[in-house]
Motif scaffolding. Structure first.
Motif, short mmCIF file in Angstrom:
data_model
loop_
_atom_site.label_atom_id
_atom_site.label_comp_id
_atom_site.label_asym_id
_atom_site.label_seq_id
_atom_site.Cartn_x
_atom_site.Cartn_y
_atom_site.Cartn_z
N ASP A 1 0.83 -1.20 0.00
CA ASP A 1 0.00 0.00 0.00
C ASP A 1 0.87 1.25 0.00
O ASP A 1 1.99 1.26 0.53
CB ASP A 1 -0.91 0.03 1.24
N GLY A 2 0.33 2.34 -0.56
CA GLY A 2 1.03 3.62 -0.52
C GLY A 2 2.32 3.61 -1.33
O GLY A 2 2.43 2.93 -2.35
N LYS A 3 3.32 4.34 -0.83
CA LYS A 3 4.59 4.44 -1.53
C LYS A 3 5.29 3.09 -1.56
O LYS A 3 5.31 2.37 -0.57
CB LYS A 3 5.49 5.48 -0.86
N PRO A 4 5.87 2.72 -2.71
CA PRO A 4 6.56 1.41 -2.79
C PRO A 4 7.78 1.37 -1.88
O PRO A 4 8.50 2.35 -1.73
CB PRO A 4 6.97 1.33 -4.27
N ARG A 5 7.97 0.23 -1.28
CA ARG A 5 9.11 0.05 -0.38
C ARG A 5 9.38 -1.45 -0.27
O ARG A 5 8.45 -2.23 -0.09
CB ARG A 5 8.81 0.64 0.99
N GLU A 6 10.63 -1.82 -0.39
CA GLU A 6 11.01 -3.22 -0.29
C GLU A 6 12.22 -3.37 0.61
O GLU A 6 13.03 -2.45 0.74
CB GLU A 6 11.34 -3.81 -1.68
N ALA A 7 12.33 -4.54 1.21
CA ALA A 7 13.49 -4.85 2.04
C ALA A 7 13.91 -6.29 1.77
O ALA A 7 13.07 -7.19 1.67
CB ALA A 7 13.17 -4.65 3.52
N LEU A 8 15.21 -6.48 1.63
CA LEU A 8 15.78 -7.82 1.48
C LEU A 8 16.69 -8.08 2.66
O LEU A 8 17.54 -7.24 2.98
CB LEU A 8 16.57 -7.94 0.18
N SER A 9 16.51 -9.20 3.32
CA SER A 9 17.37 -9.53 4.45
C SER A 9 18.03 -10.88 4.23
O SER A 9 17.43 -11.80 3.66
CB SER A 9 16.58 -9.54 5.76
N ARG A 10 19.27 -10.96 4.68
CA ARG A 10 20.03 -12.20 4.63
C ARG A 10 20.75 -12.32 5.97
O ARG A 10 21.66 -11.55 6.27
CB ARG A 10 21.03 -12.19 3.48
N MET B 1 20.17 -6.34 6.51
CA MET B 1 19.00 -5.95 5.73
C MET B 1 19.33 -4.75 4.86
O MET B 1 20.03 -3.83 5.27
CB MET B 1 17.83 -5.61 6.66
N VAL B 2 18.80 -4.78 3.64
CA VAL B 2 18.92 -3.65 2.71
C VAL B 2 17.51 -3.20 2.36
O VAL B 2 16.68 -4.00 1.91
CB VAL B 2 19.69 -4.04 1.43
N VAL B 3 17.23 -1.91 2.58
CA VAL B 3 15.90 -1.34 2.33
C VAL B 3 15.96 -0.47 1.08
O VAL B 3 16.84 0.38 0.95
CB VAL B 3 15.42 -0.51 3.54
N PHE B 4 15.00 -0.68 0.17
CA PHE B 4 14.92 0.08 -1.07
C PHE B 4 13.70 1.00 -0.99
O PHE B 4 12.57 0.53 -0.86
CB PHE B 4 14.80 -0.85 -2.27
N ASN B 5 13.93 2.32 -1.09
CA ASN B 5 12.86 3.31 -1.07
C ASN B 5 12.84 4.06 -2.40
O ASN B 5 13.51 5.08 -2.57
CB ASN B 5 13.05 4.31 0.08
N PRO B 6 12.08 3.58 -3.38
CA PRO B 6 12.04 4.28 -4.67
C PRO B 6 11.29 5.60 -4.57
O PRO B 6 10.29 5.73 -3.85
CB PRO B 6 11.27 3.29 -5.58
N SER B 7 11.79 6.61 -5.27
CA SER B 7 11.11 7.90 -5.38
C SER B 7 10.93 8.20 -6.86
O SER B 7 11.12 7.34 -7.71
CB SER B 7 11.93 8.99 -4.69
N LYS B 8 10.59 9.44 -7.20
CA LYS B 8 10.36 9.79 -8.60
C LYS B 8 11.63 9.67 -9.42
O LYS B 8 11.60 9.26 -10.57
CB LYS B 8 9.81 11.22 -8.69
N GLU B 9 12.77 10.03 -8.83
CA GLU B 9 14.00 10.12 -9.60
C GLU B 9 15.02 9.02 -9.30
O GLU B 9 15.85 8.69 -10.14
CB GLU B 9 14.67 11.49 -9.37
N ASN B 10 14.98 8.49 -8.08
CA ASN B 10 16.03 7.55 -7.71
C ASN B 10 15.52 6.50 -6.73
O ASN B 10 14.33 6.49 -6.38
CB ASN B 10 17.23 8.30 -7.13
N VAL B 11 16.42 5.66 -6.28
CA VAL B 11 16.12 4.64 -5.28
C VAL B 11 17.11 4.81 -4.13
O VAL B 11 18.32 4.67 -4.32
CB VAL B 11 16.23 3.22 -5.86
N MET B 12 16.60 5.16 -2.96
CA MET B 12 17.44 5.30 -1.78
C MET B 12 17.64 3.93 -1.13
O MET B 12 16.69 3.19 -0.90
CB MET B 12 16.79 6.25 -0.77
N ILE B 13 18.90 3.60 -0.87
CA ILE B 13 19.23 2.31 -0.27
C ILE B 13 19.74 2.53 1.15
O ILE B 13 20.64 3.33 1.38
CB ILE B 13 20.30 1.58 -1.10
N GLN B 14 19.15 1.82 2.10
CA GLN B 14 19.56 1.90 3.50
C GLN B 14 19.98 0.51 3.97
O GLN B 14 19.36 -0.49 3.60
CB GLN B 14 18.42 2.41 4.38
#
Length: 332
Positions: A87-96, A100-113
């Motif tokens: 729901d809402g703004k797209p957000r994904e997280a991959l953990s191993r 964990m790496v969190v992907f926060n896509p915006s209009k222009e880029n993808v912020m990785i945390q």
């Protein structure tokens, strides 16, 4: 006399065997009757990490309500998980493992945390629940269906004022937590997560273990990559609330701050509290006082020219005690 004893010896022998057998049966029955109820919590803690499953759960925190898809796989050597906000703004997280790496896509880029040691639903219990047993009591109540599966409801009730009450729905077959509610001292639900569908799988395929984001966007790492594990004794911290211990301490640059920020995380095994300490720049106004944002309490004060900030989804008494546990700060 001897004929009398020989005549009745077989009856005594069988009677003795009967008594011994009955005693062993009763001992076995009693052992099952007094089975340690905490074994159910241990099973739940292991199930969230050892089982391979895919499902969608509804997460609610104050006014924030989201549907989240989780895919979790344990191949016997490592854990892999992909968590997608539907729901809402797209957000994904991959953990191993613990990373964990969190992907926060915006209009222009993808912020990785990058993050570590996250305790996300349904893996909210620590692998070793001994610490939880010391600060909570366990109570079994009714049974209920969640996501089409039968579940046993249990309560983790705090022994003091420094933590909230947890209500858990445990899958009766596998032990996996199917639903969780955190209730404050007024019995108000402040956070909740519940599967509306869940299925186990046995495959080892990892083709799903990748973010579904636009590859044409620019990927940008946030300043978390500059985090450094700190062993500097910047503060003297003592008399934490019972059960809480330090689980991490890093220093990092935050925002436009000219000085590094020390960030501690404390946990009792279920809840987590962040402590931030940084030198106040000249001309910058400090923050003092208490506030609440959603289900989180925030307490701010100043000591030796440093801003102290404590944040966590825990009772106000916990926030204040952790803030007061700082007894000394290095003077620059």
């Amino acid at each position: 006399m001897s004929r009398y004893m020989l005549k009745h010896k077989p009856n005594n022998f069988f009677m003795q065997r009967f008594v011994v057998g009955l005693t062993l049966f009763l001992l076995s029955f009693c052992a099952q009757s007094v089975e340690d109820p905490w074994l159910h919590l241990e099973k739940a803690a292991q199930a969230a990490r050892k089982l391979s499953y895919k499902g969608i759960f509804l997460y609610q925190n104050h006014q924030d309500v989201r549907s989240i898809e989780i895919t979790h796989l344990n191949n016997g050597a490592e854990e892999f998980a992909r968590i997608v906000t539907l729901d809402g703004k797209p957000r994904e997280a991959l953990s191993r493992g613990n990373n964990m790496v969190v992907f926060n896509p915006s209009k222009e880029n993808v912020m990785i945390q990058t993050r570590q040691n996250q305790s996300l639903f349904p893996a909210i219990l620590p692998p070793d629940i001994e610490s939880v047993k010391a600060i909570y009591t366990l109570r079994f109540v009714d049974q209920e269906r969640v996501g089409g599966r039968e579940a046993q409801i249990v309560y983790l009730e705090p022994r003091d004022e420094y933590r909230y009450l947890y209500k858990l729905w445990l899958d009766k077959e596998y032990g996996l937590i199917l639903k969780m509610s955190i209730l404050d001292h007024q019995q108000k639900v402040i956070e909740q997560a519940s599967f509306n569908q869940i299925a186990l799988f046995s495959g080892q395929d990892l083709n799903w273990f990748k973010p579904n984001v636009d590859t044409h966007k620019k990927y940008i790492m946030d300043d978390a990559s500059n985090n450094k594990v700190s062993h500097e004794k910047y503060c003297t911290i003592a008399n934490l609330p019972t059960g809480y211990r330090e689980v991490s301490h890093v220093t990092r640059m935050m925002g436009n701050q000219p000085h590094p920020v020390h960030h501690w995380i404390f946990s009792d095994g279920l809840s987590f509290v962040s402590l931030f300490v940084n030198q106040i720049p000249k001309g910058q106004k400090s923050r003092i006082g208490e506030t609440q944002v959603g289900s989180s309490h925030i307490f701010a004060r100043v000591m030796n020219g440093n801003q102290i900030m404590v944040v966590g989804e825990v009772p106000q008494a916990t926030i204040q005690k952790i803030s007061n546990s700082i007894q000394d700060i290095k003077v620059h």
